[in-house]
Design an enzyme around this catalytic site. Structure first.
Site, PDB file in Angstrom:
ATOM      1  N   CYS A 112      -2.603 -29.301   2.609  1.00 45.67           N
ATOM      2  CA  CYS A 112      -1.186 -29.100   2.958  1.00 45.67           C
ATOM      3  C   CYS A 112      -0.567 -27.913   2.217  1.00 45.67           C
ATOM      4  O   CYS A 112       0.496 -27.427   2.613  1.00 45.67           O
ATOM      5  CB  CYS A 112      -0.381 -30.358   2.659  1.00 45.67           C
ATOM      6  N   HIS A 262       7.241 -28.683   1.690  1.00 47.24           N
ATOM      7  CA  HIS A 262       6.268 -29.371   2.533  1.00 47.24           C
ATOM      8  C   HIS A 262       6.863 -30.722   2.931  1.00 47.24           C
ATOM      9  O   HIS A 262       7.399 -31.444   2.090  1.00 47.24           O
ATOM     10  CB  HIS A 262       4.971 -29.552   1.746  1.00 47.24           C
ATOM     11  N   ASN A 292       4.238 -35.450   8.759  1.00 44.80           N
ATOM     12  CA  ASN A 292       3.557 -34.477   7.899  1.00 44.80           C
ATOM     13  C   ASN A 292       2.555 -33.693   8.750  1.00 44.80           C
ATOM     14  O   ASN A 292       1.570 -34.250   9.221  1.00 44.80           O
ATOM     15  CB  ASN A 292       2.845 -35.249   6.777  1.00 44.80           C
TER      16      ASN A 292
HETATM   17  O1  UT7 Z   1       0.527 -33.974   2.139  1.00 48.72           O
HETATM   18  C1  UT7 Z   1       0.231 -35.006   1.251  1.00 48.72           C
HETATM   19  C2  UT7 Z   1      -0.043 -36.250   2.021  1.00 48.72           C
HETATM   20  N1  UT7 Z   1       0.243 -37.520   1.465  1.00 48.72           N
HETATM   21  C3  UT7 Z   1       1.426 -37.926   0.922  1.00 48.72           C
HETATM   22  O2  UT7 Z   1       2.331 -37.177   0.702  1.00 48.72           O
HETATM   23  C4  UT7 Z   1       1.540 -39.382   0.603  1.00 48.72           C
HETATM   24  C5  UT7 Z   1       2.487 -39.666  -0.533  1.00 48.72           C
HETATM   25  N2  UT7 Z   1       2.765 -41.106  -0.608  1.00 48.72           N
HETATM   26  C6  UT7 Z   1       3.674 -41.708   0.194  1.00 48.72           C
HETATM   27  O3  UT7 Z   1       4.322 -41.042   0.999  1.00 48.72           O
HETATM   28  C7  UT7 Z   1       3.924 -43.172   0.014  1.00 48.72           C
HETATM   29  O4  UT7 Z   1       3.206 -43.638  -1.127  1.00 48.72           O
HETATM   30  C8  UT7 Z   1       3.511 -44.032   1.251  1.00 48.72           C
HETATM   31  C9  UT7 Z   1       4.471 -43.745   2.394  1.00 48.72           C
HETATM   32  C10 UT7 Z   1       2.100 -43.707   1.677  1.00 48.72           C
HETATM   33  C11 UT7 Z   1       3.617 -45.512   0.914  1.00 48.72           C
HETATM   34  O5  UT7 Z   1       4.948 -45.821   0.511  1.00 48.72           O
HETATM   35  P1  UT7 Z   1       5.198 -46.688  -0.800  1.00 48.72           P
HETATM   36  O6  UT7 Z   1       6.642 -46.901  -0.901  1.00 48.72           O
HETATM   37  O7  UT7 Z   1       4.505 -45.978  -1.934  1.00 48.72           O
HETATM   38  O8  UT7 Z   1       4.502 -48.048  -0.442  1.00 48.72           O
HETATM   39  P2  UT7 Z   1       3.320 -48.809  -1.194  1.00 48.72           P
HETATM   40  O9  UT7 Z   1       2.023 -48.119  -0.938  1.00 48.72           O
HETATM   41  O10 UT7 Z   1       3.711 -49.068  -2.613  1.00 48.72           O
HETATM   42  O11 UT7 Z   1       3.315 -50.174  -0.432  1.00 48.72           O
HETATM   43  C12 UT7 Z   1       4.444 -51.058  -0.462  1.00 48.72           C
HETATM   44  C13 UT7 Z   1       4.190 -52.189   0.531  1.00 48.72           C
HETATM   45  C14 UT7 Z   1       2.801 -52.808   0.410  1.00 48.72           C
HETATM   46  O12 UT7 Z   1       2.901 -54.190   0.696  1.00 48.72           O
HETATM   47  P3  UT7 Z   1       2.965 -55.267  -0.492  1.00 48.72           P
HETATM   48  O13 UT7 Z   1       1.714 -55.079  -1.262  1.00 48.72           O
HETATM   49  O14 UT7 Z   1       4.196 -54.918  -1.289  1.00 48.72           O
HETATM   50  O15 UT7 Z   1       3.072 -56.562   0.239  1.00 48.72           O
HETATM   51  C15 UT7 Z   1       2.026 -52.149   1.501  1.00 48.72           C
HETATM   52  O16 UT7 Z   1       0.938 -52.926   1.969  1.00 48.72           O
HETATM   53  O17 UT7 Z   1       4.271 -51.670   1.855  1.00 48.72           O
HETATM   54  C16 UT7 Z   1       3.079 -52.031   2.582  1.00 48.72           C
HETATM   55  N3  UT7 Z   1       2.819 -50.988   3.550  1.00 48.72           N
HETATM   56  C17 UT7 Z   1       3.361 -51.002   4.788  1.00 48.72           C
HETATM   57  N4  UT7 Z   1       4.171 -51.899   5.386  1.00 48.72           N
HETATM   58  C18 UT7 Z   1       4.542 -51.612   6.659  1.00 48.72           C
HETATM   59  C19 UT7 Z   1       2.082 -49.863   3.401  1.00 48.72           C
HETATM   60  N5  UT7 Z   1       2.106 -49.150   4.550  1.00 48.72           N
HETATM   61  C20 UT7 Z   1       2.888 -49.843   5.410  1.00 48.72           C
HETATM   62  C21 UT7 Z   1       3.313 -49.617   6.745  1.00 48.72           C
HETATM   63  N6  UT7 Z   1       4.134 -50.515   7.315  1.00 48.72           N
HETATM   64  N7  UT7 Z   1       2.949 -48.520   7.433  1.00 48.72           N
END
Ligand code: UT7
Length: 357
Positions: A112, A262, A292
């Site tokens: 990216c 980005h 993204n």
């Molecule tokens: O160009 C670089 C590319 N990558 C990035 O920039 C990624 C950077 N990271 C992020 O944008 C965020 O970490 C994510 C959007 C990927 C995830 O958001 P988060 O607020 O960090 O969520 P999390 O991973 O801490 O998960 C929180 C909860 C979890 O459930 P529990 O364990 O609390 O029950 C996940 O299983 O959200 C759940 N979860 C979802 N729920 C509904 C994770 N993905 C999803 C989803 N829909 N798509």
């Protein structure tokens, strides 16, 4: 002194729209979760008629038209992508084949952060005096590498292309400073698998007796990501790299007219803008419509910011990106085309390269 002004800009996205409602039908997610955690409402996804090449060529034609230039004017094409249509030849060569002309051509993969890496490389080629006109393309069709049963990744990514044309000028325009960085210890945080030794060659492969086992391509490589790890890294490097590049250009954050970050997650952009004390009207955000788009995200955002009339001659822009590698990059760009016409007219004499260049 010789500089590399941005004289053309353009973008292209596939027609096919993938909404949060569509994703609700694929995985256990909701529009409310996606919007509140990422800011994304919809993204574009390549259809049967689209390819990395077709999107890149459409964005490039847009950039050339805005600059009033034709493919024969281009000396070099640099393409930032991690999703080329072929392993061999380069994506840049495929773009040249479609556009026409006889520019030199090569690719850069910094995920990216690739577009900002490519912009720094192109600027160096122009400032050294080696080339006068360079097309820089950021393009990714990464939905090819998305597992649409994995809710942790499939909600985030979309396809697209953005391009800029750089031309020599004697006035301080284009990239005035850049910061490039990488930390390879973070490869596992965000990657797409490639080769595997699993299963070895087929038993009846007649070459096996001589060559022994050989690696084969993973048949359905899918992006793997430690979202939380990337999130923490992203906020830190966006702020550090933006501060460093502004300082390197001899400016302060108060001099920044527009931050074009980005577009990975609305919360990452908001956190970085808060830390840098940049108000909302000085930060360009379009993640809600495209998700993204990797190497395409900054040139696409730039193209929309210019179309919206938010960028004026002499403005200081900061591009800042991060991604797989882990890698990051920032660029301080002074907007405008001052001095370019003079350079075009006198064959570059108005922007002589440095004596030792
Ligand atoms: O160009 C670089 C590319 N990558 C990035 O920039 C990624 C950077 N990271 C992020 O944008 C965020 O970490 C994510 C959007 C990927 C995830 O958001 P988060 O607020 O960090 O969520 P999390 O991973 O801490 O998960 C929180 C909860 C979890 O459930 P529990 O364990 O609390 O029950 C996940 O299983 O959200 C759940 N979860 C979802 N729920 C509904 C994770 N993905 C999803 C989803 N829909 N798509």
């Amino acid at each position: 002194m010789r500089y590399a002004a941005i004289t053309g800009w353009g973008m292209a996205v596939p027609d096919r729209v993938l909404t949060n409602a569509d994703l609700e039908a694929l995985v256990d997610t909701s529009d409310e979760w996606i919007v509140s955690r990422t800011g994304i409402r919809e993204r574009r996804i390549a259809g049967p008629g689209d390819s990395n090449t077709s999107l890149a060529v459409a964005a490039s034609r847009d950039a050339l038209a805005k600059a009033g230039r034709v493919p024969a004017d281009i000396d070099l094409i640099i393409t930032a992508t991690f999703t080329p249509d072929l392993f061999l030849a380069s994506q840049a060569c495929m773009i040249q084949a479609e556009l026409g002309g006889s520019a030199a051509a090569f690719d850069i993969n910094a995920a990216c952060a690739g577009f900002v890496y490519a912009l720094a490389s192109a600027t160096s080629f122009i400032r050294s005096g080696m080339y006068r006109t360079i097309l820089v393309v950021g393009v990714d069709t990464q939905t090819r590498f998305i597992d649409y049963t994995d809710r942790a990744t499939c909600v985030l990514f979309g396809d697209g292309a953005g391009a800029v044309l750089l031309e020599a000028t004697g006035e301080p325009r284009g990239e005035l400073a850049s910061v490039l960085g990488a930390d390879g210890s973070g490869v596992q945080a965000l990657y797409v698998p490639g080769w595997t030794w699993d299963d070895g060659p087929a038993g009846d492969d007649p070459t096996a007796a001589v060559l022994g086992p050989r690696p084969r391509l993973d048949t359905h490589p899918a992006m793997l990501m430690q979202g939380n790890e990337v999130f923490r890294f992203a906020v830190k490097v966006m702020c550090d790299a933006a501060r460093q590049v502004v300082l390197k250009a001899g400016l302060s954050l108060d001099d920044v007219d527009m931050l074009i970050p980005h577009q990975a997650n609305r919360r990452i952009i908001d956190a970085a803008a808060r830390t840098l004390a940049l108000p909302r009207d000085r930060v360009w955000i379009n993640i809600d419509r495209y998700g993204n788009t990797s190497a395409a995200s900054i040139p696409m955002a730039l193209t929309e910011a210019v179309a919206a009339g938010k960028v004026a001659e002499g403005d200081n822009l900061v591009f800042v990106a991060f991604g797989g590698g882990l890698s990051w990059a920032a660029s301080l760009v002074r907007w405008g085309t001052a001095g370019v016409e003079r350079c075009r007219a006198d064959g570059g004499a108005a922007a002589a390269p440095p004596a030792d260049g």
